[in-house]
Design a protein around this motif. Structure first.
Motif, mmCIF file in Angstrom:
data_model
loop_
_atom_site.group_PDB
_atom_site.id
_atom_site.type_symbol
_atom_site.label_atom_id
_atom_site.label_comp_id
_atom_site.label_asym_id
_atom_site.label_seq_id
_atom_site.Cartn_x
_atom_site.Cartn_y
_atom_site.Cartn_z
ATOM 1 N N GLY A 59 0.802 -1.216 0.000
ATOM 2 C CA GLY A 59 0.000 0.000 0.000
ATOM 3 C C GLY A 59 0.831 1.261 0.000
ATOM 4 O O GLY A 59 0.302 2.372 0.150
ATOM 5 N N ASP A 60 2.158 1.116 -0.161
ATOM 6 C CA ASP A 60 3.031 2.297 -0.221
ATOM 7 C C ASP A 60 2.986 2.887 -1.625
ATOM 8 O O ASP A 60 3.002 2.159 -2.624
ATOM 9 N N VAL A 61 2.961 4.220 -1.695
ATOM 10 C CA VAL A 61 2.874 4.883 -2.997
ATOM 11 C C VAL A 61 4.192 4.712 -3.747
ATOM 12 O O VAL A 61 5.275 4.783 -3.162
ATOM 13 N N ARG A 62 4.113 4.441 -5.040
ATOM 14 C CA ARG A 62 5.322 4.196 -5.823
ATOM 15 C C ARG A 62 5.427 5.056 -7.082
ATOM 16 O O ARG A 62 6.473 5.615 -7.373
ATOM 17 N N LEU A 63 4.334 5.135 -7.844
ATOM 18 C CA LEU A 63 4.430 5.781 -9.156
ATOM 19 C C LEU A 63 3.260 6.712 -9.435
ATOM 20 O O LEU A 63 2.157 6.505 -8.939
ATOM 21 N N LEU A 64 3.547 7.714 -10.256
ATOM 22 C CA LEU A 64 2.512 8.639 -10.720
ATOM 23 C C LEU A 64 2.460 8.589 -12.241
ATOM 24 O O LEU A 64 3.470 8.822 -12.913
ATOM 25 N N GLY A 65 1.291 8.272 -12.760
ATOM 26 C CA GLY A 65 1.097 8.274 -14.209
ATOM 27 C C GLY A 65 0.043 9.289 -14.591
ATOM 28 O O GLY A 65 -0.563 9.929 -13.733
ATOM 29 N N ARG A 66 -0.165 9.415 -15.895
ATOM 30 C CA ARG A 66 -1.217 10.283 -16.441
ATOM 31 C C ARG A 66 -2.109 9.409 -17.311
ATOM 32 O O ARG A 66 -1.660 8.383 -17.816
ATOM 33 N N GLY A 67 -3.316 9.884 -17.518
ATOM 34 C CA GLY A 67 -4.216 9.154 -18.406
ATOM 35 C C GLY A 67 -3.668 9.049 -19.817
ATOM 36 O O GLY A 67 -4.027 8.151 -20.564
ATOM 37 N N THR A 68 -2.789 9.972 -20.172
ATOM 38 C CA THR A 68 -2.249 10.011 -21.528
ATOM 39 C C THR A 68 -0.999 9.147 -21.694
ATOM 40 O O THR A 68 -0.495 9.001 -22.799
ATOM 41 N N ASP A 69 -0.496 8.568 -20.602
ATOM 42 C CA ASP A 69 0.658 7.674 -20.733
ATOM 43 C C ASP A 69 0.223 6.405 -21.477
ATOM 44 O O ASP A 69 -0.895 5.938 -21.300
ATOM 45 N N PRO A 70 1.115 5.853 -22.310
ATOM 46 C CA PRO A 70 0.716 4.682 -23.099
ATOM 47 C C PRO A 70 0.566 3.419 -22.255
ATOM 48 O O PRO A 70 1.201 3.284 -21.204
ATOM 49 N N ALA A 71 -0.235 2.499 -22.744
ATOM 50 C CA ALA A 71 -0.493 1.236 -22.033
ATOM 51 C C ALA A 71 0.808 0.494 -21.755
ATOM 52 O O ALA A 71 0.966 -0.099 -20.683
ATOM 53 N N LYS A 72 1.758 0.548 -22.680
ATOM 54 C CA LYS A 72 2.995 -0.229 -22.495
ATOM 55 C C LYS A 72 3.811 0.277 -21.303
ATOM 56 O O LYS A 72 4.507 -0.509 -20.654
#
Lengths: 159, 203
Positions: free
Chosen positions: B177-190
């Motif tokens: 449950g530790d926070v690791r990464l921040l993405g965006r909706g626009t980041d690609p699936a890969k």
């Protein structure tokens, strides 16, 4: 590539006299003046399906292959209560949507209605839709008529 | 007096120790590469109490052992939310059976329209790893403040429709449950597939 041709049907009945020739000329002029034709090509017209009666997004690519700019002003369809042109954008880490009143496309240019950008917001389904169906949506242009396009209903996973 | 017979094993033992140390050092000097933004330690551990699409109370602690992915949105969003969720669904499909380790948490910022019934049919459209969550103002505010995300409800039009602005952030946590990464909706699936695979295999 799905190319859409604007067709005018003018049927003249009666004998081939001078009068009917005149009538034919008059009619063809009247039709040409009343319904100018948008010189556009629409490809990849699709509606992304969501469950229930949630608003859907309509996407397509519009290419102006005429010699004059065309201005898209909106869309209507008997299959939806209301259709709005929108643009999604990201600003300061926020996803936002803004209405688009009109969109002018210069000759030989294309505009892409696609996920995360321009889209038609289709609200209030008037019929149930399934993947594989097609749904007619009329694109409306300023001073150059309208064009009815068959949009294909695609699964939400299809971008 | 030297004892050649004992020296050789001692050299081997030292060489072995050096090798172990080198391996350890090289392990430290080549950290994992992430496609998304590494925010480990920058935000607090996942914590919430919300209601899921079946009307059951779900707490973050119920997800220990899973890789939670947190995204805020609303179902009346025609474009960005389904696009982001479809990207995540695509990323999970590429993970194959390992996708079972992941839970995508779609938290509604529009609970007035997003009833449990609406959320249920919505998340089912994306896959079995998707969980739709809603809460009252207090529960929702607790979570949005915790991850410093904001949202805003627009004015209703003549049809009663209104737009909602919401964070585009996608938070990825590890099994603890530790926070690791921040993405965006626009980041690609890969990118999501790559990073989720690393998190899954970390444990």
């Amino acid at each position: 590539m799905q190319r859409i041709h604007w067709q005018k049907h003018v049927s003249i009945s009666g004998t081939h006299g001078r009068g009917s020739m005149m009538l034919a000329l008059l009619l063809s002029c009247a039709v040409a003046n009343a319904a100018p034709v948008p010189s556009v090509v629409i490809t990849q017209a699709r509606v992304r399906l969501l469950p229930g009666n949630l608003p859907l997004a309509g996407y397509f690519t519009l290419t102006n292959d005429g010699s004059a700019p065309v201005t898209l002003t909106g869309a209507i369809s008997g299959s939806f209560k209301q259709i709005m042109m929108h643009r999604s954008f990201e600003s300061d880490g926020m996803s936002k949507m803004a209405p688009v009143a009109k969109l002018t496309i210069q000759p030989r240019k294309s505009v892409h209605f696609r996920p995360g950008s321009y889209h038609l917001m289709l609200m209030g389904r008037q019929q149930s839709l399934s993947v594989g169906d097609t749904v007619p949506i009329q694109l409306q242009f300023k001073n150059s008529g309208a064009l009815t396009v068959e949009f294909k209903v695609v699964p939400v996973g299809a971008q | 007096m030297t004892h050649p017979k004992t020296r050789a094993p001692r050299v081997a033992r030292i060489a072995g120790l050096v090798l172990v140390l080198l391996t350890a050092v090289s392990g430290c000097s080549s950290p994992q590469k992430w496609d998304l933004t590494n925010i480990t330690g920058i935000m607090p551990q996942l914590k919430f109490t919300l209601t899921d699409q079946d009307g059951k109370t779900l707490q973050a602690s119920d997800l220990r052992g899973k890789i939670p992915v947190l995204y805020f949105g609303y179902t009346n969003c025609p474009d960005i939310c389904p696009t982001t969720l479809a990207t995540l669904a695509q990323a999970l499909r590429k993970l194959g059976a390992e996708a079972n380790a992941v839970r995508i948490l779609f938290v509604s910022v529009d609970p007035a329209r997003d009833t449990t019934a609406v959320l249920k049919s919505y998340v089912q459209a994306f896959g079995p790893q998707f969980i739709g969550l809603r809460g009252d103002q207090k529960e929702l505010r607790y979570l949005t403040k915790r991850y410093r995300v904001t949202y805003g409800l627009g004015k209703a039009d003549a049809h009663g429709n209104y737009e909602v602005s919401h964070s585009s952030a996608v938070f990825v946590f590890d099994r603890k449950g530790d926070v690791r990464l921040l993405g965006r909706g626009t980041d690609p699936a890969k990118s999501y597939t790559h990073d989720l695979k690393q998190l899954i295999n970390d444990n």
